[in-house]
Design a protein around this motif. Structure first.
Motif, PDB file in Angstrom:
ATOM      1  N   CYS A 287       0.858  -1.187   0.000  1.00 24.28           N
ATOM      2  CA  CYS A 287       0.000   0.000   0.000  1.00 24.28           C
ATOM      3  C   CYS A 287       0.897   1.241   0.000  1.00 24.28           C
TER       4      CYS A 287
ATOM      5  N   LYS B 244      -3.281   5.862  -0.347  1.00 24.58           N
ATOM      6  CA  LYS B 244      -3.693   5.953  -1.747  1.00 24.58           C
ATOM      7  C   LYS B 244      -4.162   4.572  -2.202  1.00 24.58           C
ATOM      8  N   PRO B 245      -5.395   4.216  -1.975  1.00 30.77           N
ATOM      9  CA  PRO B 245      -5.850   2.882  -2.375  1.00 30.77           C
ATOM     10  C   PRO B 245      -6.060   2.788  -3.888  1.00 30.77           C
ATOM     11  N   ASN B 246      -5.295   1.920  -4.563  1.00 29.92           N
ATOM     12  CA  ASN B 246      -5.497   1.721  -5.993  1.00 29.92           C
ATOM     13  C   ASN B 246      -6.588   0.669  -6.222  1.00 29.92           C
ATOM     14  N   ASN B 247      -6.883   0.402  -7.489  1.00 27.31           N
ATOM     15  CA  ASN B 247      -7.974  -0.525  -7.809  1.00 27.31           C
ATOM     16  C   ASN B 247      -7.692  -1.932  -7.296  1.00 27.31           C
ATOM     17  N   GLY B 248      -6.434  -2.368  -7.384  1.00 28.50           N
ATOM     18  CA  GLY B 248      -6.090  -3.705  -6.903  1.00 28.50           C
ATOM     19  C   GLY B 248      -6.324  -3.843  -5.411  1.00 28.50           C
TER      20      GLY B 248
ATOM     21  N   THR C 213      -8.955   8.193   3.202  1.00 31.87           N
ATOM     22  CA  THR C 213      -8.569   8.642   1.872  1.00 31.87           C
ATOM     23  C   THR C 213      -8.496  10.166   1.904  1.00 31.87           C
TER      24      THR C 213
ATOM     25  N   ARG D 103      -8.354  -1.969  -3.569  1.00 34.99           N
ATOM     26  CA  ARG D 103      -9.794  -1.880  -3.314  1.00 34.99           C
ATOM     27  C   ARG D 103     -10.475  -3.228  -3.533  1.00 34.99           C
ATOM     28  N   LYS D 104     -10.076  -3.900  -4.594  1.00 33.71           N
ATOM     29  CA  LYS D 104     -10.667  -5.206  -4.906  1.00 33.71           C
ATOM     30  C   LYS D 104     -10.332  -6.224  -3.835  1.00 33.71           C
ATOM     31  N   GLN D 105      -9.080  -6.207  -3.388  1.00 33.84           N
ATOM     32  CA  GLN D 105      -8.656  -7.166  -2.367  1.00 33.84           C
ATOM     33  C   GLN D 105      -9.394  -6.925  -1.048  1.00 33.84           C
TER      34      GLN D 105
ATOM     35  N   TRP E 106     -11.404   4.427   5.361  1.00 28.50           N
ATOM     36  CA  TRP E 106     -11.321   3.374   4.358  1.00 28.50           C
ATOM     37  C   TRP E 106     -11.006   2.006   4.973  1.00 28.50           C
TER      38      TRP E 106
END
Length: 337
Positions: free
Chosen positions: A107, A145-149, A195, A151-153, A201
Motif C-alpha cells: 500500500c 492511496k488505495p489503488n484498484n487492486g 482517503t 480496493r478489490k482485495q 477506508w
C-alpha cells in the motif's frame, strides 16, 4: 533456515566494454562451467532489461565457498550481480516468540520525508522528525492511496497490506480488524485510515504505549548505537559485519549488492518478552531511521487463522537472557547470562 544466493549475469550489450564482449575464451568457459555446476538453479529468462542468466542458489543444496572461489577471478571481466536473502523455514517461524510482521500486498501513503521536516502537504502521514538524524515517523491521521487492486482485495473480506516506504504501516480490512477484536485484541491497537476525501477506508495496526526499551531488542551482528544530540532519540543499526565467520565478508566480492552477514538472528530480552502486548514499538530507531513494530505470537496466530498465506511474511524474534555493554565507539556487546 537457509540462504538463497541470486547470481545474475547480464547480456553482451551490457558487457560491451569488457572481456565478455571481446569474446574471451576464458569468460565463455567460465559461463559454461558455471552452468554445468549450477544449471539446476537457473531460472527462465525474465523481463528484466539486460538479463541473460539468473540463478537462485540455496545454501543447503550448494557450497557457497566453492561458488565464490569460482566467481572471484571473473568479477571484473564481466558484469554480474550477486545478492543474498535469508530464508526462514516453517520450523524457524513456528518456534519464534515474537515477530516483525508485514503483509505481502503493498500500500502507499503520503509522506514528506524530503521536505526538511516541513509539513507542505496536509495528507502526509510519514514525516521527518529531526533535521539532525533524519529519523522518520508516522503521524495521525493516516491517509493512504488505495489503488484498484487494493480496493478489490479489501472488498473481498479478510485482507491486509504494508507500506512501500518502510514506515512500519500495516493496514487491515474491517472484517479482519473486527475478528481480532472479537478474539480479545483491544480496540486501542487499531487506528482508522482515511482517503484524501476524508472517508474512513480501513484500519491500521497501532502499537501499545509501552515501548520495547533501548537495546532490549538486538540482532547478532556487530551493532552500533548512537543518541542524537538534537532530539535524544536512539539510532541503532548493524554495521553489516558478522561477529562470526562470514564467507561473504571474507571474499569481499565487489559485484554484490551490499555486504550481507551470515546468519542473522533477532533476540528480545526475556523479561520484556514475557509481558509483551499484542503490538509494541521499539524505543530504538532500527535500520537507521524508523521505529519497528513487534507483534506477539498470539496475534500473529489469529491473523494466520483467517489469512494462511501470510504465515511466512515475518522475521522471527526469539526470547533470550542477555545484558548489553556499549563501548565508547558505540559498539554494542551482548553478554548472555
Amino acid at each position: 533456515m537457509y540462504f538463497e544466493l541470486r547470481v545474475f549475469f547480464y547480456d553482451r550489450e551490457v558487457n560491451r566494454h569488457n572481456a565478455y564482449s571481446r569474446g574471451s575464451k576464458k569468460v565463455y568457459q567460465f559461463l559454461e562451467d558455471f552452468e554445468q555446476a549450477y544449471g539446476r538453479f537457473r531460472k527462465k529468462r525474465g523481463y528484466y532489461e539486460g538479463m541473460e542468466r539468473e540463478y537462485f542458489i540455496r545454501s543447503d543444496k550448494a557450497d557457497f565457498e566453492e561458488l565464490f572461489q569460482m566467481v572471484k577471478p571473473f568479477e571484473r571481466k564481466l558484469e554480474m550481480v550477486m545478492d543474498i536473502d535469508q530464508i526462514y523455514e516453517e520450523s524457524d517461524i513456528e518456534s519464534a516468540d515474537a515477530y516483525f510482521f508485514t503483509f505481502p500486498k503493498t500500500c502507499y501513503f503520503y509522506d514528506d520525508v524530503f521536505s526538511d521536516g516541513e509539513d507542505k502537504e496536509p495528507f502526509n502521514s510519514l514525516r521527518q522528525l529531526c533535521p539532525e538524524c533524519y529519523v522518520r515517523g508516522i503521524r495521525e491521521p493516516v491517509y493512504i492511496k488505495p489503488n484498484n487492486g487494493l480496493r478489490k482485495q479489501f472488498a473481498a473480506g479478510f485482507a491486509g497490506a504494508s507500506d512501500e516506504l518502510g514506515g512500519g504501516l500495516n493496514i487491515l480490512s474491517d472484517p479482519l480488524r473486527d475478528y481480532l477484536v472479537q478474539r480479545g485484541i483491544a480496540e486501542k491497537y487499531f487506528r482508522p485510515v482515511y482517503t484524501r476525501k476524508g472517508e474512513r477506508w480501513c484500519y491500521c495496526f497501532w502499537p501499545d504505549e509501552r515501548r520495547i526499551p533501548h537495546l532490549a531488542l538486538l540482532d547478532n551482528m556487530d551493532d552500533i548505537t548512537w543518541q542524537c544530540p538534537t532530539c535524544g532519540r536512539h539510532i541503532h543499526h548493524s554495521t553489516a559485519e558478522s561477529k562470526g565467520e562470514s564467507l561473504w565478508n571474507q571474499l569481499d566480492i565487489p559485484s554484490k549488492y551490499g555486504n550481507y552477514p551470515l546468519p542473522k538472528r533477532w533476540e528480545l530480552k526475556r523479561e520484556i518478552g514475557e509481558s509483551l502486548p499484542p503490538l509494541s514499538l521499539t524505543e530504538d530507531y532500527l535500520f537507521r531511521d524508523t521505529q519497528k513494530m513487534v507483534m506477539s505470537r498470539e496475534m500473529r496466530s489469529l491473523i494466520v487463522e483467517k489469512m494462511p498465506k501470510v504465515k511466512k511474511c515475518v522475521r522471527p524474534i526469539y526470547f533470550a537472557d542477555f545484558d548489553t555493554k556499549v563501548g565508547q565507539d558505540g559498539r554494542v556487546e551482548i553478554i548472555y547470562r
